[in-house]
Design a protein around this motif. Structure first.
Motif, PDB file in Angstrom:
ATOM      1  N   PHE A  15       0.823  -1.199   0.000  1.00 50.44           N
ATOM      2  CA  PHE A  15       0.000   0.000   0.000  1.00 50.44           C
ATOM      3  C   PHE A  15       0.865   1.260   0.000  1.00 50.44           C
ATOM      4  O   PHE A  15       1.679   1.474   0.890  1.00 50.44           O
ATOM      5  CB  PHE A  15      -0.914  -0.021   1.226  1.00 50.44           C
ATOM      6  CG  PHE A  15      -1.776   1.191   1.371  1.00 50.44           C
ATOM      7  CD1 PHE A  15      -2.786   1.445   0.459  1.00 50.44           C
ATOM      8  CD2 PHE A  15      -1.577   2.083   2.412  1.00 50.44           C
ATOM      9  CE1 PHE A  15      -3.587   2.566   0.589  1.00 50.44           C
ATOM     10  CE2 PHE A  15      -2.367   3.209   2.549  1.00 50.44           C
ATOM     11  CZ  PHE A  15      -3.378   3.441   1.632  1.00 50.44           C
ATOM     12  N   ALA A  17       1.157   4.672   0.882  1.00 43.43           N
ATOM     13  CA  ALA A  17       0.440   5.597   1.765  1.00 43.43           C
ATOM     14  C   ALA A  17       0.679   7.045   1.365  1.00 43.43           C
ATOM     15  O   ALA A  17      -0.226   7.871   1.427  1.00 43.43           O
ATOM     16  CB  ALA A  17       0.854   5.373   3.215  1.00 43.43           C
ATOM     17  N   SER A  37     -10.566   8.591   4.634  1.00 41.83           N
ATOM     18  CA  SER A  37      -9.672   7.640   5.298  1.00 41.83           C
ATOM     19  C   SER A  37      -8.758   7.000   4.257  1.00 41.83           C
ATOM     20  O   SER A  37      -9.121   6.871   3.094  1.00 41.83           O
ATOM     21  CB  SER A  37     -10.474   6.574   6.033  1.00 41.83           C
ATOM     22  OG  SER A  37     -11.492   6.079   5.218  1.00 41.83           O
ATOM     23  N   ASP A  38      -7.555   6.658   4.682  1.00 38.93           N
ATOM     24  CA  ASP A  38      -6.533   6.077   3.805  1.00 38.93           C
ATOM     25  C   ASP A  38      -6.003   7.062   2.770  1.00 38.93           C
ATOM     26  O   ASP A  38      -5.410   6.663   1.785  1.00 38.93           O
ATOM     27  CB  ASP A  38      -7.054   4.838   3.055  1.00 38.93           C
ATOM     28  CG  ASP A  38      -7.051   3.613   3.952  1.00 38.93           C
ATOM     29  OD1 ASP A  38      -6.350   3.669   4.980  1.00 38.93           O
ATOM     30  OD2 ASP A  38      -7.731   2.643   3.635  1.00 38.93           O
ATOM     31  N   SER A  39      -6.205   8.365   3.002  1.00 40.01           N
ATOM     32  CA  SER A  39      -5.652   9.330   2.048  1.00 40.01           C
ATOM     33  C   SER A  39      -4.214   9.655   2.411  1.00 40.01           C
ATOM     34  O   SER A  39      -3.530  10.344   1.675  1.00 40.01           O
ATOM     35  CB  SER A  39      -6.501  10.600   2.035  1.00 40.01           C
ATOM     36  OG  SER A  39      -6.537  11.171   3.324  1.00 40.01           O
ATOM     37  N   GLY A  40      -3.752   9.182   3.572  1.00 40.12           N
ATOM     38  CA  GLY A  40      -2.350   9.380   3.953  1.00 40.12           C
ATOM     39  C   GLY A  40      -2.132  10.563   4.874  1.00 40.12           C
ATOM     40  O   GLY A  40      -0.997  10.872   5.226  1.00 40.12           O
ATOM     41  N   THR A  43      -0.608   9.549   8.282  1.00 34.42           N
ATOM     42  CA  THR A  43       0.766   9.102   8.059  1.00 34.42           C
ATOM     43  C   THR A  43       1.683  10.301   7.858  1.00 34.42           C
ATOM     44  O   THR A  43       2.782  10.354   8.417  1.00 34.42           O
ATOM     45  CB  THR A  43       0.830   8.181   6.826  1.00 34.42           C
ATOM     46  OG1 THR A  43      -0.149   7.167   6.972  1.00 34.42           O
ATOM     47  CG2 THR A  43       2.189   7.555   6.689  1.00 34.42           C
ATOM     48  N   HIS A 195     -11.134  14.501   8.817  1.00 39.78           N
ATOM     49  CA  HIS A 195     -11.847  14.044   7.623  1.00 39.78           C
ATOM     50  C   HIS A 195     -13.125  14.837   7.472  1.00 39.78           C
ATOM     51  O   HIS A 195     -13.935  14.595   6.589  1.00 39.78           O
ATOM     52  CB  HIS A 195     -12.132  12.538   7.711  1.00 39.78           C
ATOM     53  CG  HIS A 195     -12.983  12.186   8.888  1.00 39.78           C
ATOM     54  ND1 HIS A 195     -12.449  11.708  10.051  1.00 39.78           N
ATOM     55  CD2 HIS A 195     -14.302  12.282   9.088  1.00 39.78           C
ATOM     56  CE1 HIS A 195     -13.424  11.514  10.919  1.00 39.78           C
ATOM     57  NE2 HIS A 195     -14.553  11.858  10.366  1.00 39.78           N
ATOM     58  N   GLN A 212      -5.624   9.515  -1.633  1.00 38.77           N
ATOM     59  CA  GLN A 212      -4.790   8.385  -2.058  1.00 38.77           C
ATOM     60  C   GLN A 212      -3.293   8.693  -2.048  1.00 38.77           C
ATOM     61  O   GLN A 212      -2.581   8.387  -3.005  1.00 38.77           O
ATOM     62  CB  GLN A 212      -5.216   7.921  -3.442  1.00 38.77           C
ATOM     63  CG  GLN A 212      -6.651   7.431  -3.434  1.00 38.77           C
ATOM     64  CD  GLN A 212      -7.137   7.011  -4.790  1.00 38.77           C
ATOM     65  OE1 GLN A 212      -6.576   7.408  -5.811  1.00 38.77           O
ATOM     66  NE2 GLN A 212      -8.169   6.197  -4.812  1.00 38.77           N
TER      67      GLN A 212
END
Lengths: 378, 289
Positions: A15, A17, A37-40, A43, A195, A212
């Motif tokens: 993945f 990130a 969510s999971d857009s980085g 991180t 978010h 992403q």
């Protein structure tokens, strides 16, 4: 202190990130990292803090490279989503922890630490809870303690990971305002992850929209909302109404629906994006637009009446084939729109996307409008 | 109407007949298999009076066995305390290939019969073993002396501390420790002031279990000790030796000592368990809130 992020890549197994992310965070500003969510976004925040290491790229504070600097030595304030208060320490001990962790030479004397702790307790308006344990506090109180703890050593940089994510709506609003005041008073360079687009637009000086692992757009909230660069940003920043159709001779049409676009030369597929406040409702079609819709629901809650409509004889893209239009309570009292009524959407300003990755063209019908809008003054 | 209502409110297992049948069976089994034997130990040990019990316990060989047992436990417990904590820290705070395998491997001492474990150590570290023959050349003897007893005891008891810590540390997560680092605390300070207080009760529980097992281990120790009276005889081995000598009262006297330790351990374990469930419940209600 400015924060510069340059060419950051981060991969978790398969993945990706973060994908070559570069950013400038101006000094003394409150910046929001906004994305699904999971857009980085988290991180990236953790990499800036030093809690996570990037595969490649550089982080610098005021031009000084800190990529290799341990998180312990970066002197930043960090607020965790779930507070991460030390559960076996009292509120006062939690707040004092950072000061007591300073190297012996920099550590203030015990009395000084106590004084600082009581000042901070005063600031978060919880001096009466100094001897409580975290488990005995409410969510909002915990978050305020976490904030006080993170700024006890007077860091120049404050990083917040979804600081209000776990709180209910009312507390969230109070804390938001409180954080803004805190930021203005202490002049941190702050970054917070969220978010919630409303939270980002309301609270920050600058919004970084992520998707992403990429930065989609960076701008001030008002500019960002008025001029989104991409379909993604448009979609993500609040409700949007879409007419997707065939553009020919300056006219976009699909089924029954048709909109004239003055000054547009492009031919072929195109999408017209309209915000709920950029459209008004009329009982007859306008000269420049024929967008018949049937009212599905009317919501009177809030400062504006929200009308949900379903396209009649054509289809909208996304949002469950529903258009949303906001009208004032005065307008509502005037027209009394009800479920099942037929209305015509009259766009005032729209944003036209033509190619795949192109920026939108903003179209305004202000002068072409044959039914001048009567502005009701309350 | 009333009857149907009350029957509707009856839940599974509410039937008094079933309830009392189950309770009765459980009590009967507990008495026959647990309480009676325990009582018999103390009755037999005291059968010839307190004086004989004291004589038996102060016997030269018994005293040596007690000493050796405590010595082995005193070495085993700290070793496994450090090992178990380090292991739990490793598998809950880091992600690396083979992590799941390692968690499974921790259970090997539970899965392998202690006698087999003892035999393996004998084959490896005995005079003719792979490692043992090299050690013998350098004048070092592990088997049939106390180092061998400590080695197998460490092996048999090594999962207890890690097994207690891993679920707790997994549930607590590492956010508090991250918060500590961001606030500038050193690794040691984080462990001492954040991690250790959070896992304290689970750690004590693990130590209590390790100690109980270290004191009572028979199978593995009997293979590697050589049963030399006054030299490599631990308390459990001593009980068997006395019994084979037809010194029944002596055997029961030593056994009563082991049973006493067991009862004491149970009491401590019960207390710690109670403390721990309280902490876990608080954690869960916190999470739910």
């Amino acid at each position: 202190m400015t924060i510069t992020v340059d060419g950051i890549n981060k991969r978790f197994g398969q993945f990706q990130a973060l994908n070559n992310v570069s950013l400038n965070i101006p000094e003394g500003k409150l910046t929001a990292l906004l994305g699904p969510s999971d857009s980085g976004k988290t991180t990236l925040l953790r990499i800036i803090a030093g809690l996570e290491s990037a595969d490649s790229g550089q982080v610098a504070f005021s031009g000084k490279d800190v990529t290799k600097l341990h998180v312990r030595d970066r002197n930043i304030g960090f607020v965790f989503q779930h507070y991460a208060l030390f559960r076996h320490m009292t509120v006062a001990q939690n707040i004092a922890f950072g000061l007591e962790s300073l190297p012996r030479k920099q550590r203030p004397p015990k009395s000084e630490i106590q004084k600082r702790v009581s000042e901070l307790l005063e600031m978060i308006q919880l001096p009466h809870l100094a001897q409580r344990f975290p488990a005995q506090l409410s969510g909002g109180q915990k978050q305020r303690v976490a904030l006080a703890r993170s700024i006890a050593t007077r860091p120049k940089i404050l990083l917040l990971d979804e600081p209000f994510g776990a709180l209910d709506a009312k507390v969230r609003k109070d804390l938001r305002r409180w954080l803004r005041n805190l930021h203005d008073e202490f002049h941190f360079t702050s970054i917070f992850v969220t978010h919630d687009q409303e939270e980002a637009l309301e609270l920050s000086d600058q919004v970084v929209v992520m998707s992403q692992g990429n930065v989609e757009q960076v701008n001030e909230p008002t500019e960002l909302y008025a001029r989104p660069d991409s379909r993604f940003v448009f979609d993500f920043l609040g409700q949007v109404n879409v007419l997707s159709g065939e553009l020919k001779h300056g006219s976009l049409s699909q089924g029954n629906a048709r909109v004239t676009l003055p000054g547009i030369q492009h031919q072929g597929n195109a999408q017209l994006y309209l915000r709920p406040h950029e459209v008004r409702l009329a009982t007859v079609p306008a000269e420049h637009a024929n967008l018949p819709l049937r009212i599905e629901a009317v919501s009177l809650i809030g400062s504006e009446v929200r009308v949900e409509l379903r396209p009649e004889g054509w289809a909208s893209e996304g949002s469950d084939n529903i258009w949303e239009v906001g009208i004032s309570h005065a307008e509502f009292n005037d027209q009394r729109p009800a479920r099942g009524d037929l209305r015509y959407a009259v766009p005032e300003v729209g944003h036209l996307f033509t190619g795949k990755d192109t920026q939108p063209e903003t179209v305004s019908w202000a002068e072409a409008d044959s039914f001048p809008r009567v502005r009701l003054i309350n | 109407m009333n009857a149907t209502q009350s029957s509707r409110h009856r839940r599974v297992g509410d039937s008094p007949a079933i309830k009392w049948l189950l309770i009765g069976t459980a009590v009967a089994v507990a008495i026959a298999l647990l309480i009676m034997p325990l009582l018999v130990i103390f009755v037999e040990a005291l059968g010839a009076g307190w004086g004989t019990l004291a004589d038996n316990l102060t016997d030269q060989y018994t005293l040596h066995a007690i000493g050796l047992t405590l010595f082995v436990a005193a070495l085993t417990v700290p070793l496994n305390l450090v090992f178990g904590t380090a292991l739990a820290w490793l598998v809950t705070r880091f992600r690396f290939p083979g992590r799941k395998l390692l968690i499974t491997l921790i259970d090997i001492p539970f899965a392998v019969s202690p006698v087999v474990a003892g035999l393996l150590y004998l084959l490896l570290y005995g005079r003719n073993g792979w490692v043992g023959s090299w050690l013998a050349d350098h004048d070092m003897q592990l088997m049939f002396s106390w180092p061998g007893i400590v080695m197998v005891t460490v092996f048999v008891t090594c999962p207890f501390v890690a097994r207690e810590l891993i679920p707790l540390m997994q549930q607590q997560g590492s956010e508090e420790e991250e918060a500590g680092v961001v606030l500038g605390a050193s690794g040691w300070r984080i462990f001492r002031t954040i991690t250790l207080p959070n896992i304290k009760w689970a750690l004590i529980y693990g130590v209590v279990l390790t100690n109980a097992r270290a004191v009572g281990e028979f199978g593995a120790v009997s293979v590697v000790s050589g049963n030399i009276r006054g030299q490599t005889n631990t308390l459990p081995l001593h009980v068997e030796l006395l019994y084979q000598d037809y010194n029944i009262v002596g055997a029961f006297a030593s056994a009563s000592l082991l049973a006493g330790i067991a009862v004491f351990t149970l009491a401590v374990k019960g207390f710690v368990e109670w403390r721990q469930t309280r902490t876990l419940n608080r954690l869960q209600t916190e999470e739910a809130a």
